[in-house]
Design a protein around this motif. Structure first.
Motif, PDB file in Angstrom:
ATOM      1  N   TYR A  33     -23.015  20.532 -19.647  1.00 15.96           N
ATOM      2  CA  TYR A  33     -24.284  20.317 -19.191  1.00 15.96           C
ATOM      3  C   TYR A  33     -24.535  20.681 -17.787  1.00 15.96           C
ATOM      4  N   GLU A  35     -27.324  19.941 -15.030  1.00 22.54           N
ATOM      5  CA  GLU A  35     -28.222  19.390 -14.695  1.00 22.54           C
ATOM      6  C   GLU A  35     -29.500  20.439 -13.993  1.00 22.54           C
ATOM      7  N   ASP A  38     -31.161  21.693 -17.130  1.00 23.74           N
ATOM      8  CA  ASP A  38     -31.366  20.781 -18.444  1.00 23.74           C
ATOM      9  C   ASP A  38     -30.979  21.433 -19.566  1.00 23.74           C
ATOM     10  N   PHE A 120     -32.023  14.470 -20.807  1.00 21.30           N
ATOM     11  CA  PHE A 120     -30.929  13.445 -20.672  1.00 21.30           C
ATOM     12  C   PHE A 120     -31.490  12.280 -21.141  1.00 21.30           C
ATOM     13  N   GLU A 121     -32.694  11.875 -20.704  1.00 21.39           N
ATOM     14  CA  GLU A 121     -33.147  10.499 -20.911  1.00 21.39           C
ATOM     15  C   GLU A 121     -33.208   9.963 -22.608  1.00 21.39           C
ATOM     16  N   TRP A 148     -20.065  16.420 -19.263  1.00 20.78           N
ATOM     17  CA  TRP A 148     -21.180  15.936 -19.458  1.00 20.78           C
ATOM     18  C   TRP A 148     -21.455  14.870 -17.997  1.00 20.78           C
ATOM     19  N   LYS A 149     -21.874  15.213 -17.134  1.00 22.39           N
ATOM     20  CA  LYS A 149     -22.165  14.416 -16.005  1.00 22.39           C
ATOM     21  C   LYS A 149     -20.874  13.408 -15.653  1.00 22.39           C
TER      22      LYS A 149
END
Length: 168
Positions: A33, A35, A38, A120-121, A148-149
């Motif tokens: 992912y 950021e 996105d 992401f939200e 992922w993060k």
């Protein structure tokens, strides 16, 4: 003791003398992912000869991958195949990704795929179904690594167990 060692050595020599080279059927897919954009950025590595055999078997085209005689239809059929055999789900709903292209590295073809605007939200899970080459090779193993993060998860997907999920 000498007899046991001699017996073990004899068995070892017997088995290694009849060993033939075994081909491994494996692909490796990395999903990261970004950021910044996105997006899920995906790279997948597959042996060229396995992919050529698949294109010949399934679509009856001689692809000539990585050569000057590469078929103009190769990318079209590769994209069609990947979209059917490599499926992504966000929150257990199928999503469509973009086929960016491919490049060659010795005997491997590397595919670039991207899923833009992930959002992401509200994202709770990323699911993968990877059947790449398992319809042609029963021994096919598809390794999938998701990052992922700060979370990482890896799967070994086979014909009988072709799905993996990362819960966020």
């Amino acid at each position: 003791m000498k007899k046991t060692i001699l017996s073990l050595l004899s068995v070892f020599i017997l088995f290694t003398s009849f060993t033939i080279a075994h081909k491994f059927y494996v692909s490796v897919t990395n999903i990261n992912y970004s950021e910044k954009t996105d997006a899920l950025q995906i790279t997948s590595r597959i042996f060229i000869d396995d992919l050529e055999a698949l294109l010949q078997e399934r679509y009856e085209i001689t692809a000539g991958l990585g050569t000057k005689e590469e078929s103009e239809l190769a990318d079209t059929y590769i994209e069609k195949y990947l979209k059917a055999k490599f499926v992504l789900e966000l929150n257990e709903e199928g999503v469509s990704y973009d086929y960016i292209g491919k490049k060659y590295d010795n005997d491997v073809v590397i595919f670039y795929l991207e899923l833009p605007n992930v959002g992401f939200e509200g994202l709770k899970s990323i699911g993968i179904q990877n059947d790449v080459l398992s319809d042609l090779y029963e021994e096919q193993k598809n390794l999938v690594h998701i990052k992922w993060k700060g979370k990482k998860k890896s799967f070994v997907l086979i014909r009988e167990n072709n799905k993996g999920m990362l819960n966020l």
